[in-house]
Write a protein that holds these residues in place. Structure first.
Motif, PDB file in Angstrom:
ATOM      1  N   PRO A 233       0.800  -1.241   0.000  1.00  0.00           N
ATOM      2  CA  PRO A 233       0.000   0.000   0.000  1.00  0.00           C
ATOM      3  C   PRO A 233       0.823   1.276   0.000  1.00  0.00           C
ATOM      4  CG  PRO A 233      -0.919  -1.586   1.556  1.00  0.00           C
ATOM      5  CD  PRO A 233       0.389  -2.165   1.078  1.00  0.00           C
ATOM      6  N   ASN A 234       2.082   1.206   0.391  1.00  0.00           N
ATOM      7  CA  ASN A 234       2.935   2.397   0.325  1.00  0.00           C
ATOM      8  C   ASN A 234       3.169   2.863  -1.110  1.00  0.00           C
ATOM      9  OD1 ASN A 234       3.206   2.388   3.084  1.00  0.00           O
ATOM     10  ND2 ASN A 234       5.237   1.447   3.097  1.00  0.00           N
ATOM     11  N   TYR A 235       2.926   1.975  -2.084  1.00  0.00           N
ATOM     12  CA  TYR A 235       3.198   2.305  -3.485  1.00  0.00           C
ATOM     13  C   TYR A 235       1.969   2.134  -4.375  1.00  0.00           C
ATOM     14  CZ  TYR A 235       7.709   1.733  -1.405  1.00  0.00           C
ATOM     15  OH  TYR A 235       8.771   1.846  -0.548  1.00  0.00           O
ATOM     16  N   TYR A 236       1.212   1.093  -4.129  1.00  0.00           N
ATOM     17  CA  TYR A 236       0.090   0.818  -5.020  1.00  0.00           C
ATOM     18  C   TYR A 236      -1.204   1.432  -4.494  1.00  0.00           C
ATOM     19  CZ  TYR A 236      -3.634  -1.356  -7.584  1.00  0.00           C
ATOM     20  OH  TYR A 236      -4.769  -1.535  -8.340  1.00  0.00           O
ATOM     21  N   LYS A 237      -1.822   2.280  -5.308  1.00  0.00           N
ATOM     22  CA  LYS A 237      -3.129   2.861  -5.009  1.00  0.00           C
ATOM     23  C   LYS A 237      -4.052   2.553  -6.188  1.00  0.00           C
ATOM     24  CE  LYS A 237      -1.169   4.901  -1.478  1.00  0.00           C
ATOM     25  NZ  LYS A 237      -1.333   4.341  -0.110  1.00  0.00           N
ATOM     26  N   PRO A 238      -5.113   1.772  -5.973  1.00  0.00           N
ATOM     27  CA  PRO A 238      -5.991   1.403  -7.091  1.00  0.00           C
ATOM     28  C   PRO A 238      -6.706   2.604  -7.686  1.00  0.00           C
ATOM     29  CG  PRO A 238      -6.961   0.755  -4.994  1.00  0.00           C
ATOM     30  CD  PRO A 238      -5.563   1.192  -4.693  1.00  0.00           C
ATOM     31  N   ASN A 239      -6.896   2.570  -8.996  1.00  0.00           N
ATOM     32  CA  ASN A 239      -7.590   3.637  -9.709  1.00  0.00           C
ATOM     33  C   ASN A 239      -8.777   3.024 -10.440  1.00  0.00           C
ATOM     34  OD1 ASN A 239      -8.453   5.706 -11.369  1.00  0.00           O
ATOM     35  ND2 ASN A 239      -6.389   6.398 -11.887  1.00  0.00           N
ATOM     36  N   ASP A 240      -9.989   3.396 -10.004  1.00  0.00           N
ATOM     37  CA  ASP A 240     -11.180   2.744 -10.561  1.00  0.00           C
ATOM     38  C   ASP A 240     -11.576   3.239 -11.948  1.00  0.00           C
ATOM     39  OD1 ASP A 240     -12.286   5.200  -9.994  1.00  0.00           O
ATOM     40  OD2 ASP A 240     -13.710   4.474  -8.490  1.00  0.00           O
ATOM     41  N   ASP A 241     -10.773   4.136 -12.545  1.00  0.00           N
ATOM     42  CA  ASP A 241     -11.067   4.495 -13.924  1.00  0.00           C
ATOM     43  C   ASP A 241     -10.851   3.320 -14.873  1.00  0.00           C
ATOM     44  OD1 ASP A 241      -8.305   4.358 -14.139  1.00  0.00           O
ATOM     45  OD2 ASP A 241      -8.084   6.321 -15.094  1.00  0.00           O
ATOM     46  N   ILE A 242     -10.174   2.266 -14.361  1.00  0.00           N
ATOM     47  CA  ILE A 242      -9.976   1.064 -15.171  1.00  0.00           C
ATOM     48  C   ILE A 242     -11.301   0.413 -15.512  1.00  0.00           C
ATOM     49  CG2 ILE A 242      -9.774  -0.623 -13.288  1.00  0.00           C
ATOM     50  CD1 ILE A 242      -7.573  -0.460 -16.441  1.00  0.00           C
ATOM     51  N   LEU A 243     -12.325   0.605 -14.661  1.00  0.00           N
ATOM     52  CA  LEU A 243     -13.633   0.004 -14.917  1.00  0.00           C
ATOM     53  C   LEU A 243     -14.272   0.595 -16.169  1.00  0.00           C
ATOM     54  CD1 LEU A 243     -14.975  -0.156 -11.237  1.00  0.00           C
ATOM     55  CD2 LEU A 243     -13.875  -1.970 -12.571  1.00  0.00           C
ATOM     56  N   ASP A 244     -14.093   1.908 -16.365  1.00  0.00           N
ATOM     57  CA  ASP A 244     -14.585   2.531 -17.595  1.00  0.00           C
ATOM     58  C   ASP A 244     -13.819   2.007 -18.804  1.00  0.00           C
ATOM     59  OD1 ASP A 244     -16.486   4.074 -16.281  1.00  0.00           O
ATOM     60  OD2 ASP A 244     -15.094   5.734 -15.959  1.00  0.00           O
ATOM     61  N   MET A 245     -12.520   1.825 -18.645  1.00  0.00           N
ATOM     62  CA  MET A 245     -11.707   1.317 -19.741  1.00  0.00           C
ATOM     63  C   MET A 245     -12.122  -0.105 -20.127  1.00  0.00           C
ATOM     64  SD  MET A 245      -7.985   2.769 -18.503  1.00  0.00           S
ATOM     65  CE  MET A 245      -7.096   2.243 -19.958  1.00  0.00           C
ATOM     66  N   LEU A 246     -12.581  -0.863 -19.142  1.00  0.00           N
ATOM     67  CA  LEU A 246     -13.027  -2.235 -19.392  1.00  0.00           C
ATOM     68  C   LEU A 246     -14.476  -2.302 -19.855  1.00  0.00           C
ATOM     69  CD1 LEU A 246     -11.514  -4.006 -16.238  1.00  0.00           C
ATOM     70  CD2 LEU A 246     -10.724  -4.254 -18.600  1.00  0.00           C
ATOM     71  N   GLY A 247     -15.200  -1.182 -19.721  1.00  0.00           N
ATOM     72  CA  GLY A 247     -16.622  -1.193 -20.063  1.00  0.00           C
ATOM     73  C   GLY A 247     -17.471  -1.875 -19.004  1.00  0.00           C
ATOM     74  N   ILE A 248     -16.999  -1.826 -17.749  1.00  0.00           N
ATOM     75  CA  ILE A 248     -17.715  -2.448 -16.639  1.00  0.00           C
ATOM     76  C   ILE A 248     -18.657  -1.427 -16.013  1.00  0.00           C
ATOM     77  CG2 ILE A 248     -17.454  -3.431 -14.322  1.00  0.00           C
ATOM     78  CD1 ILE A 248     -16.643  -5.362 -16.460  1.00  0.00           C
ATOM     79  N   SER A 249     -19.935  -1.776 -15.900  1.00  0.00           N
ATOM     80  CA  SER A 249     -20.919  -0.885 -15.297  1.00  0.00           C
ATOM     81  C   SER A 249     -20.971  -1.089 -13.788  1.00  0.00           C
ATOM     82  CB  SER A 249     -22.300  -1.137 -15.901  1.00  0.00           C
ATOM     83  OG  SER A 249     -22.676  -2.496 -15.753  1.00  0.00           O
ATOM     84  N   THR A 250     -21.597  -0.167 -13.075  1.00  0.00           N
ATOM     85  CA  THR A 250     -21.687  -0.234 -11.616  1.00  0.00           C
ATOM     86  C   THR A 250     -22.341  -1.537 -11.175  1.00  0.00           C
ATOM     87  OG1 THR A 250     -21.897   2.170 -11.508  1.00  0.00           O
ATOM     88  CG2 THR A 250     -22.547   0.914  -9.547  1.00  0.00           C
ATOM     89  N   GLY A 251     -21.660  -2.228 -10.278  1.00  0.00           N
ATOM     90  CA  GLY A 251     -22.204  -3.477  -9.752  1.00  0.00           C
ATOM     91  C   GLY A 251     -21.910  -4.707 -10.595  1.00  0.00           C
ATOM     92  N   GLU A 252     -21.350  -4.514 -11.782  1.00  0.00           N
ATOM     93  CA  GLU A 252     -21.048  -5.655 -12.650  1.00  0.00           C
ATOM     94  C   GLU A 252     -19.740  -6.319 -12.191  1.00  0.00           C
ATOM     95  OE1 GLU A 252     -20.875  -6.680 -17.455  1.00  0.00           O
ATOM     96  OE2 GLU A 252     -20.556  -4.614 -16.746  1.00  0.00           O
TER      97      GLU A 252
END
Length: 364
Positions: A160-179
């Motif tokens: 966690p000192n280096y990796y911070k997840p970025n949820d914009d990847i869900l848009d890049m994957l075409g994943i909708s909310t809850g999918e």
């Protein structure tokens, strides 16, 4: 101080990327030598690192034939750069360091005893290696040069000192909310230590996709070729974003090694199946399954598919896995901070560690 870093695979790039950045920020000059293998150069280019390509070897065990010329190329490039220390995972750095007459610090996380070729490689490396660092779970005893570290190579970049997840990847994957979605990672099995090792067959891959897509979206990250009918499932995101893909996935199913550990350390359930799996499997996979409950290592491919489908249908499993991940992080250290300290202060750091191995817990 001048440091030479050998990067031969994508996993090794990820291991060293934060180490290199931190060393650079503290005024250390770092020279990266890269092998043209898999996605290694793609990652270096995407992230803007400067590097020198020292090797474009043939696949599999035949790469031993190019070893002398690869090492000669590396030595020639480094000779006038006043290198103080070399670090890497493989034999290239070991013999380059000896020809340059400087120390070689190696990280290694594959037990030589699990595969004949690994054992041969290791015996060739050890005379030219000054220190070999491994995870604490490492089963083999590598002698007086061996230091056990309470970490994994993947925590050099997924801590966690280096990796911070970025949820914009869900848009890049075409994943909708809850999918929900699953990631499938298939190995090319073309490395030297993969000789005689296999994973999911073409038929297994097709069956796995058909069964999983009844419950979740499916994405495939292949190293080699996959059946034509599965090409539409291939991930189309930058190589450097794969960890965000894994972080938000409901599960990973794989016959590879490194990505299995990465997903587990990100709190994503893993089903891993290949011919390494068994009582003589690598210790990090055994520890992730038996001590931390983050992974399933299954020999039989049909049972692996059944377990993957079971996970895909299980509600709330990601929350459970996130809790397991937190318990693991309490026990492990920040690999990047440790490596930076060890390299910058070598050889005094080596003597300090030998006198008090618990010094590593400063780097949580």
């Amino acid at each position: 101080m001048n440091v030479a870093v050998f990067v031969s695979t994508p996993a090794q790039f990820h291991f060293y990327k934060n180490i290199v950045r931190t060393l650079n920020n503290s005024g250390v000059k770092v020279y990266i030598l890269a092998r043209d293998y898999g996605e290694t150069l793609d990652l270096l280019n995407e992230t803007g690192f400067e590097y020198f390509v020292f090797s474009r070897p043939p696949k599999g065990a035949k790469r031993i034939l190019s070893l002398p010329s690869d090492i000669h190329r590396a030595v020639s490039w480094l000779r006038n750069k006043n290198i103080d220390i070399v670090t890497g995972f493989e034999i290239y750095g070991a013999y380059t360091s000896k020809l340059l007459k400087v120390p070689y610090v190696q990280f290694y996380d594959s037990e030589p005893s699990i595969h004949k070729l690994l054992s041969i490689q290791f015996k060739l490396m050890m005379p030219a290696t000054d220190v070999v660092l491994t995870p604490e779970s490492f089963r083999d005893n590598l002698g007086r040069k061996h230091l056990r570290i309470a970490s994994y190579k993947e925590l050099a970049y997924l801590h966690p000192n280096y990796y911070k997840p970025n949820d914009d990847i869900l848009d890049m994957l075409g994943i909708s909310t809850g999918e929900e979605y699953a990631v499938l990672r298939f190995n090319a099995f073309d490395a030297a230590h993969d000789e005689g090792i296999a994973g999911f067959s073409s038929g297994d891959k097709i069956k796995l996709v058909k069964e999983l897509e009844k419950h979740v979206r499916v994405f495939i990250s292949p190293e080699g070729k996959i059946p034509k009918e599965l090409e539409k499932y291939v991930l189309k995101v930058p190589k450097s974003r794969i960890h965000d893909v894994l972080y938000y996935a409901k599960l990973l199913v794989t016959d590879t090694q490194t990505m299995a550990t990465e997903a587990a350390l990100l709190g994503t359930p893993v089903v891993r199946s290949n011919k390494f799996v068994g009582p003589n499997d690598m210790s990090n996979f055994i520890e992730l399954e038996e001590r931390f409950g983050l992974m399933y290592n299954i020999t039989d491919r049909n049972r692996a598919i059944e377990k993957a489908v079971e996970i895909a249908q299980t509600e709330g499993i990601k929350k459970e896995w996130r809790g397991k991940r937190e318990k693991l992080l309490e026990k492990k250290i920040d690999m990047t901070s440790f490596m930076v300290w060890f390299l910058e202060n070598y050889p005094e750091s080596l003597e300090e560690f030998k006198q008090n191995p618990n010094i590593q817990y400063r780097f949580r």
